[in-house]
Structure formats: C-alpha cells, structure tokens
Design an enzyme around this catalytic site. Structure first.
Site, PDB file in Angstrom:
ATOM      1  N   TYR A 103      15.941 105.112  26.807  1.00 61.53           N
ATOM      2  CA  TYR A 103      15.256 103.872  27.184  1.00 61.53           C
ATOM      3  C   TYR A 103      13.905 103.773  26.485  1.00 61.53           C
ATOM      4  O   TYR A 103      13.555 102.735  25.907  1.00 61.53           O
ATOM      5  CB  TYR A 103      15.077 103.841  28.700  1.00 61.53           C
ATOM      6  CG  TYR A 103      14.388 102.602  29.223  1.00 61.53           C
ATOM      7  CD1 TYR A 103      15.043 101.383  29.244  1.00 61.53           C
ATOM      8  CD2 TYR A 103      13.086 102.668  29.730  1.00 61.53           C
ATOM      9  CE1 TYR A 103      14.421 100.240  29.737  1.00 61.53           C
ATOM     10  CE2 TYR A 103      12.461 101.544  30.225  1.00 61.53           C
ATOM     11  CZ  TYR A 103      13.129 100.334  30.230  1.00 61.53           C
ATOM     12  OH  TYR A 103      12.505  99.208  30.711  1.00 61.53           O
ATOM     13  N   SER A 158       8.173  97.274  28.137  1.00 57.33           N
ATOM     14  CA  SER A 158       7.931  98.156  29.276  1.00 57.33           C
ATOM     15  C   SER A 158       6.754  99.056  28.940  1.00 57.33           C
ATOM     16  O   SER A 158       6.408  99.234  27.766  1.00 57.33           O
ATOM     17  CB  SER A 158       9.181  99.001  29.544  1.00 57.33           C
ATOM     18  OG  SER A 158       8.906 100.079  30.418  1.00 57.33           O
TER      19      SER A 158
END
Length: 285
Positions: free
Chosen positions: A153, A140
C-alpha cells in the site's frame, strides 16, 4: 448556466461515498463509479437522506479493466463537460514483504496506481479540449511516510505522489489542476485487510504483526470522521483560485510530516519500532 460534472471512482463506500454526497451538495452532477452498482445501497440511501439523489448517476467501472474504462468514455460523450475527477478507488494490502507474493504487489498497483493513470488518461482529452479541469488524487499519509507491514500500500501511494507531481507540471499550461489529498487514519473500512492478515504459525514476523495490529486497534478510537475529508474535497473542487498540490489532513498527520522533515531517519525508526514493541514484543535488533 450548465451544472458542473464530477466523476468519482470507488464511490460505493468510504471516502468515495462521502465525497460523492458532498460534491452533489455543492451543486455538482456526480457520476459515481464503482465495480458493482448493486453495492451502492448505502450510497443511495445517504443521497436520498441528503436530498441529492437526483444529482448522482451510478456507473459501473473497474479501474483495472480497459473495456470498463472505454464504456465510461462512451457514457461521457453525453455530457457537455467534465470539470472534476476524483481518483479514489483503492484498497490496502498488508503483510510482510518476504511473505507477500509478487502477484499481490502487482494487484495492489493495478488498482491504486495504474488504475489512476488509466482513468486519468481517459478523462484528460476532455479536460484539455475544454481548457479547464481539476483532478484530485486520493493519496494517504502512507504516500509520504513508510510504515511496517504495509509495504504494498505504501509503495503504491508513494508512486501516486510522484506521478501526481509530474502530472501537475504537465497539465498546468492547459488549465488543469492536479491535487493530492493525504488523509491519515479515518473511520473507513480500508484497513479491514490489514486486520485480517493470515500468517503461518511459524512465521518469524508473527509477534511483529501482532504489535502492528494491536497498535492499529488501539488507535481506532481516535480515527477521524471521513466526512471531514469529503468536505475538504468539495472545498478544493469549488475553489476558484489555483489549489495547492498537497492537502494533508487528519490527527497528527502534519506533525508526523514535520518530524520526518527535521529528524534523522535513525531517530524516526526508533520511535516507530519502540511504539510497536510497547504493545507486543517485536523483533530484536
């Protein structure tokens, strides 16, 4: 000539689902894994719509379970080869570090990081023995750029980035490629947990969180089509020459990474915090 085999984790929805379809369309036999195969209705319907259902095998897999991974290894003994692994299973945990129990951080890492390692370790002996293979880890922009309210995250994806760099160097002499795909904001449901963060009424971070959530909501209309990421994964899987390590993708992603590489951190944090404070008044320095 035998058909190539690909394994996709977290295939029931989001990037995993669309990548499964694109890989099947590219000619792979795809072993689509997910915690519960009963959740695959949307995937099945999409596969039938694209006339590739016969190229997809559903298999239950919990990447955090040793027994579940062992069952996958047993199932793979029936296949001549495993050409590609897409480590996609993951979720996003939001909140502020002071208020997130350490157990939730561990849960985030168990899936997003240790789950990747566990599945990869199960597949590597097969790829090494056959002398080739390609491992694509779904990272990501958060693996390269920290954002407030997403530390679990972000930390898990930063860890994945470092692991993948080392793994690529370890496996290159054995004909196995390791690749990172780094999407920005796309129309998937991974951010549902961020939108649904519950916070105490007297939390000192409440106004800050409101600003972050509003900023995320404001940007949703600009989120990309996840099929764009799926097509990139299929292209990497089919690429005959050695792929690059990193493939950032999504609106503004490359620019953000470029700015991070040239701007002082003090300037970057001012830009980010000012953007959030424009939506809802945030914390004062």
């Amino acid at each position: 000539m035998s058909r190539k085999t690909a394994i996709v984790t977290g295939a029931s929805r989001g990037f995993g689902m669309f990548c499964t379809i694109e890989l099947a369309k590219a000619g792979f036999h795809v072993i689509a894994t997910m915690r519960n195969v009963e959740s695959a209705e949307t995937l099945i319907n999409l596969a039938k719509k694209n006339d590739v259902f016969n190229l997809i095998t559903l298999h239950p897999l919990d990447v955090t379970s040793r027994d579940s991974i062992h069952q996958l290894k047993k199932a793979l003994s029936h296949y001549r080869n495993v050409d590609m692994l897409l480590n996609n299973a993951g979720f996003a945990l939001g909140g502020f570090s002071e208020e997130i129990p350490i157990e939730e951080y561990r849960s985030q890492f168990e899936t997003n990081f240790f789950g990747v390692i566990a599945v990869t370790q199960a597949i590597l002996p097969i790829m090494r023995a056959q002398g080739h293979g390609r491992i694509i880890n779904m990272s990501s922009i958060s693996g390269r750029f920290g954002f407030p309210g997403l530390s679990p995250y972000t930390a898990s994806k930063h860890a994945l980035e470092g692991y993948s760099e080392s793994l690529r160097l370890e496996l290159r002499p054995y004909g196995i490629d390791v690749v990172l795909v780094e999407p920005g904001s796309y129309q998937t449901n991974i951010w549902a947990s961020v939108d649904a963060i519950e916070m105490k009424a007297d939390s000192p971070y409440r106004s800050y969180l409101n600003g972050i959530v509003e900023e995320i909501k404001a940007g949703k209309t600009k989120h990309g089509d996840p099929q764009e990421v799926a097509r990139l994964v299929a292209q990497i899987a089919l690429q005959s020459n050695r792929p690059k390590l990193r493939y950032p993708i999504g609106k503004g992603v490359k620019m953000n990474l470029f700015l991070k590489s040239i701007l002082p951190w003090k300037m970057l944090e001012s830009i980010i915090l000012n953007k959030i404070s424009k939506t809802v008044s945030g914390p004062k320095e």
